[in-house]
Design a protein around this motif. Sequence first.
Motif, mmCIF file in Angstrom:
data_model
loop_
_atom_site.group_PDB
_atom_site.id
_atom_site.type_symbol
_atom_site.label_atom_id
_atom_site.label_comp_id
_atom_site.label_asym_id
_atom_site.label_seq_id
_atom_site.Cartn_x
_atom_site.Cartn_y
_atom_site.Cartn_z
ATOM 1 N N GLN A 63 37.313 15.543 24.735
ATOM 2 C CA GLN A 63 38.546 15.663 23.954
ATOM 3 C C GLN A 63 39.581 14.597 24.304
ATOM 4 O OE1 GLN A 63 40.006 19.721 23.848
ATOM 5 N NE2 GLN A 63 38.498 20.233 22.301
ATOM 6 N N SER A 64 39.299 13.785 25.324
ATOM 7 C CA SER A 64 40.189 12.630 25.551
ATOM 8 C C SER A 64 39.515 11.329 25.109
ATOM 9 C CB SER A 64 40.612 12.558 27.016
ATOM 10 O OG SER A 64 39.483 12.456 27.837
ATOM 11 N N TYR A 65 38.173 11.256 25.262
ATOM 12 C CA TYR A 65 37.470 10.012 24.885
ATOM 13 C C TYR A 65 37.463 9.788 23.369
ATOM 14 C CZ TYR A 65 33.486 7.095 23.550
ATOM 15 O OH TYR A 65 32.688 6.163 22.938
ATOM 16 N N TYR A 66 37.103 10.823 22.613
ATOM 17 C CA TYR A 66 36.937 10.609 21.165
ATOM 18 C C TYR A 66 38.262 10.316 20.445
ATOM 19 C CZ TYR A 66 31.955 11.572 21.466
ATOM 20 O OH TYR A 66 30.609 11.492 21.759
ATOM 21 N N PRO A 67 39.364 11.027 20.744
ATOM 22 C CA PRO A 67 40.638 10.633 20.123
ATOM 23 C C PRO A 67 41.075 9.213 20.529
ATOM 24 C CG PRO A 67 40.785 12.881 20.888
ATOM 25 C CD PRO A 67 39.493 12.326 21.427
ATOM 26 N N LEU A 68 40.767 8.804 21.786
ATOM 27 C CA LEU A 68 41.092 7.432 22.202
ATOM 28 C C LEU A 68 40.295 6.428 21.373
ATOM 29 C CD1 LEU A 68 42.152 5.166 24.023
ATOM 30 C CD2 LEU A 68 40.452 5.801 25.734
ATOM 31 N N LEU A 69 39.012 6.736 21.177
ATOM 32 C CA LEU A 69 38.162 5.849 20.370
ATOM 33 C C LEU A 69 38.700 5.760 18.938
ATOM 34 C CD1 LEU A 69 35.626 4.158 20.494
ATOM 35 C CD2 LEU A 69 34.285 6.165 19.877
ATOM 36 N N GLU A 70 39.223 6.872 18.455
ATOM 37 C CA GLU A 70 39.814 6.880 17.104
ATOM 38 C C GLU A 70 40.987 5.893 17.030
ATOM 39 O OE1 GLU A 70 42.156 10.089 14.339
ATOM 40 O OE2 GLU A 70 40.708 10.913 15.757
ATOM 41 N N CYS A 71 41.857 5.900 18.066
ATOM 42 C CA CYS A 71 42.992 4.944 18.105
ATOM 43 C C CYS A 71 42.492 3.506 18.145
ATOM 44 C CB CYS A 71 43.845 5.188 19.340
ATOM 45 S SG CYS A 71 44.781 6.689 19.274
ATOM 46 N N LEU A 72 41.466 3.264 18.958
ATOM 47 C CA LEU A 72 40.946 1.888 19.100
ATOM 48 C C LEU A 72 40.353 1.387 17.791
ATOM 49 C CD1 LEU A 72 39.301 2.173 22.636
ATOM 50 C CD2 LEU A 72 41.229 0.712 22.020
ATOM 51 N N THR A 92 28.431 17.815 17.089
ATOM 52 C CA THR A 92 28.903 18.817 18.045
ATOM 53 C C THR A 92 29.652 19.942 17.340
ATOM 54 O OG1 THR A 92 30.179 19.149 20.060
ATOM 55 C CG2 THR A 92 31.055 17.613 18.500
ATOM 56 N N LEU A 93 29.694 21.119 17.980
ATOM 57 C CA LEU A 93 30.354 22.285 17.370
ATOM 58 C C LEU A 93 31.879 22.209 17.506
ATOM 59 C CD1 LEU A 93 27.956 25.071 18.665
ATOM 60 C CD2 LEU A 93 28.135 24.229 16.323
ATOM 61 N N ASP A 94 32.371 21.356 18.423
ATOM 62 C CA ASP A 94 33.818 21.230 18.628
ATOM 63 C C ASP A 94 34.407 20.398 17.499
ATOM 64 O OD1 ASP A 94 36.359 20.557 19.438
ATOM 65 O OD2 ASP A 94 35.831 20.404 21.556
ATOM 66 N N THR A 95 35.214 21.027 16.623
ATOM 67 C CA THR A 95 35.689 20.309 15.428
ATOM 68 C C THR A 95 36.656 19.171 15.790
ATOM 69 O OG1 THR A 95 37.242 22.123 15.172
ATOM 70 C CG2 THR A 95 35.393 22.104 13.672
ATOM 71 N N VAL A 96 37.390 19.295 16.923
ATOM 72 C CA VAL A 96 38.281 18.188 17.347
ATOM 73 C C VAL A 96 37.445 16.938 17.541
ATOM 74 C CG1 VAL A 96 39.784 17.360 19.205
ATOM 75 C CG2 VAL A 96 39.928 19.742 18.461
ATOM 76 N N VAL A 97 36.314 17.106 18.246
ATOM 77 C CA VAL A 97 35.451 15.955 18.549
ATOM 78 C C VAL A 97 34.774 15.440 17.289
ATOM 79 C CG1 VAL A 97 33.345 15.281 19.769
ATOM 80 C CG2 VAL A 97 35.082 16.618 20.943
ATOM 81 N N SER A 98 34.176 16.342 16.496
ATOM 82 C CA SER A 98 33.419 15.855 15.330
ATOM 83 C C SER A 98 34.356 15.213 14.308
ATOM 84 C CB SER A 98 32.599 16.991 14.699
ATOM 85 O OG SER A 98 33.426 18.036 14.301
ATOM 86 N N SER A 99 35.593 15.736 14.163
ATOM 87 C CA SER A 99 36.537 15.118 13.223
ATOM 88 C C SER A 99 36.960 13.738 13.705
ATOM 89 C CB SER A 99 37.781 16.002 13.044
ATOM 90 O OG SER A 99 37.407 17.243 12.501
ATOM 91 N N SER A 100 37.183 13.602 15.042
ATOM 92 C CA SER A 100 37.521 12.279 15.595
ATOM 93 C C SER A 100 36.399 11.277 15.351
ATOM 94 C CB SER A 100 37.765 12.379 17.100
ATOM 95 O OG SER A 100 39.115 12.576 17.362
#
Length: 1048
Positions: A846-855, A884-892
């Motif tokens: 939940q910290s890596y994927y949103p960071l990748l989204e910013c990049l 993945t089942l975590d929607t925060v991650v899959s949406s990112s």
Amino acid sequence: MALHFQSLAELEVLCTHLYIGTDLTQRIEAEKALLELIDSPECLSKCQLLLEQGTTSYAQLLAATCLSKLVSRISPLPVEQRVDIRNYILNYVASQPKLVPFVIQALIQVIAKITKLGWFEVQKDQFVFREIIADVKKFLQGTVEHCVIGVIILSELTQEMNLVDYSRPSAKHRKIATSFRDSSLKDILVLACSLLKEVLAKPLNLQDEGQQNLVMQVLKLVLNCLNFDFIGSSADESADDLCTVQIPTTWRTIFLEPETLDLFFSLYHSLPPLLSQLGLSDPGNYHEFCRFLARLKTNYQLGELVLVKEYPEVIRLIANFTITSLQHWEFAPNSIHYLLTLWQRMVASVPFVKSTEPHLLDTYAPEITKAFITSRLESVAIVVRDNLDDPLDDTATVFQQLEQLCTVSRCEYEKTCTLLVQLFDQNAQTYQKLLHSPSGITVDKAIQEGRLAWLVYLVGTVVGGRLTYTSTDEHDAMDGELSCRVFQLISLMDTGLPQCSNEKIELAILWFLDQFRKTYVGDQLQRTSKVYARMSEVLGITDDNHVLETFMTKIVTNLKYWGRCEPVISRTLQFLNDLSVGYILLKKLVKIDAVKFMLKNHTSEHFPFLGISDSYSLNDFRCRTTFYTALTRLLMVDLGEDEDEFENFMLPLTVSFETVLQIFNNNFKQEDVKRMLIGLARDLRGIAFALNTKSSYTMLFDWMYPTYLPILQRTIERWYGEPACTTPILKLMAELMQNRSQRLNFDVSSPNGILLFREASKMICTYGNQILSLGSLSKDQIYPMKLKGISICYSALKSALCGNYVSFGVFKLYGDNHFDNVLQAFVKMLLSVCHSDLLQYRKLSQSYYPLLECLTQDHMSFITNLEPPVLLYVLTSISEGLTTLDTVVSSSCCTSLDYVVTYLFKHIAKEGKKPLRCREATQAGQRLLHFMQQNPDVLQQMMSVLMNTIVFEDCRNQWSVSRPLLGLILLNEKYFSELRASLINSQPVPKQEVLAQCFRNLMEGVEQNLSIKNRDRFTQNLSVFRRDVAEALRSDGSTEPCSLDMMS
């Protein structure tokens, strides 16, 4: 040892090592051999050998285990072979009905798996694996043992059909389960009920173990049928609100026939020794009975219940049962929750009952409350004298029960209040005598303290109940009577400190204060509440301002005297934190002397928990963050832009930092310095969290930079391998990077944003480089020692990149390499983490994927410059995150993929028109295009995953999935055509045209570009496409219609 030489004896040794061996290395070797056996071509013949000639039950169990794994493979065995295995096992258990139960169970599980996975397979125009019920009927005509085996087969099959295997598409599971439900499940239930009717009709010899086992297995089968997930909602059994079983309409007649329910009541009466030798004295039976009672109110309104003729008798019996249960507090304590749930819901419904029939709750609710109060007080002496586990130590259960009791206690409140006043006065007097008696017997004192703790909890509970029940002025006056007594106890306990202290009473007092705060202190309350009438007479407390003074005095006293008791300190600070949230309360609080004292004297001299001595564990330092958050909120009320006031407030921290500076320069007392720095980092994080305005945040930044931030850098360099030290400092940096309420939008003339980013960059680079020097870590060490720190670094970097307070183009312009360095550190840390860990540890993902989204959104030039292996790693991580089942991650992941695909698409669209001025951007696009041409399967794989999600899975973020999908289709039209063809061709002929039409509709009106308007059109089409495809795939398309008609 080569496997094909293994004799029966060698295989049996393998079984012994695997199932009953105590030597770990031998067992690991045996597990490896088992895996090899499953993969070997001789697996089936070896299993047959073990079943037919094996001398131990473990040999047969090994064969069953191998067969189970063999038939569960993703790539299945040929149909003929699976039919043979099934028939072989059926004949085997029929010929040997007296096998050990665990062997029979394991073999039947193989049959159940074969049946489920082959449910839709056809041979000679017949569903070959659906004949199982006919096969079972042959067993039911045999001996008792054969009957038992037949019932177990149906029971295991029903359970297997209901079991979700997350390694396979959930849509396929639902399709099989729905078909099984519609074609077979009702027949199985009817068959089970008819077997039970036979049991009732003829006298059974229940001393005979075989017959006893048969009845148990049939009952288990009925339970499995009723537990079936009929509509795919996977109801959570632990949640009691959602316990409506959605039964198919075709079952209606079974349930409406009175003899169905009568059958089970008759069985209960005629089989007492079988069901349980003990009836409700068996904790399992008792627990289920309590759940059953709780569900009465879930399924019926109180207005409906009172109209039933037997209601008065039933409610009397339930009340007696509840009172008896409460009196036996040590028996099945977890079941009490359900009984209290029933009474809580019943009492809460009283105001809404329109019926004239008496509900009788005003008779029974006070009795229930009284039973709870007296039983808890009586339990104390037994707990103390017999040295048992104290129920008060299990605070989660206590709080849950008290919150349920608070509603019940307000029904006929006068009775409860009179009882509590009487008990409180008796116990308080006895306690005072014990305190003043010279010989104060410790056991008696401990008992009295335990009873007082319970009474304070109970007073807090009934006072808190005012919010759940209609109250009158008389009730408020009674709350005043009770509250008076607790406030008097507080002053008694606090005057006796530190000698006369008791942790349990303190924790109970904090619960009471919090309940009183929620009920009588706050913005919405009339100042004239009758609760203060009695309190002003006895204690001089006339309104909520006086109560707040009492609260703050108590908080200061606790922080002074309870420094070494972490539970009391953390609960006190939580209470302070809750008080400091509302603005109106804050305005009142800052006028209180105790608050002024705290703001000027927050040092370890006054508040020992702020000390750094070895007697405090480093975990206890966590509460300092809460303390400073609350304190800073109080400071902010009148702070404005007064820098001197802020400097004065920070003075204790300034002194600590200066001390650290000196020690660092002289290099001694390392342990003290480390503890001091951990404390400072936690304090500063609390302060930073509460500073939500630009002016106050700037004061903190000016105080920290440039003098004190470098000290934190040196700390990370020196103690990088000690998470207890690095985690608080990294979390502080992550908090400082948060642009909450635009607090970091410094003035135009201020370089603070860039200076702050440079400090963060240095810290992340230092930590990143040092942490990689630790080498490889064990599985239990990798998260605390490395991944936790990396996830905090990523979250800090993400806050900086999307905080909008740094212009990142400036760094390159002025030759400053801080931005490049931190991106390189990001890559190095990323490459040291394996893909499975990225998804396994939630905080990291939940910290890596949103960071990748910013990049990918703002820094695609960095992404395109990555080395091909690194870029492949990043894209693979996106591909894996999509499922993945975590929607925060899959949406990112979807958003990141969309940015990459859009960048590539725009580059290809511009390729024909290359103006010289943007040569650099063109080269970056060219690099990405070249990479994709070298690795075409990367985007194809992702398109395949997204299409699979849309068609077969329960897609929770359809909008996010639709955005990258259009770009992928436009970039890979040929592959999309292949995907479409393979999906259509995999379906029966009647469905193929329907699916082809669905795909034509999907692209209807969609143009060859990625404009917002075109994307929105595609998203709408995709929504319709998903619904139509689901409709087309849902019907079996062959023999049976698929009834989805449900009744509640």
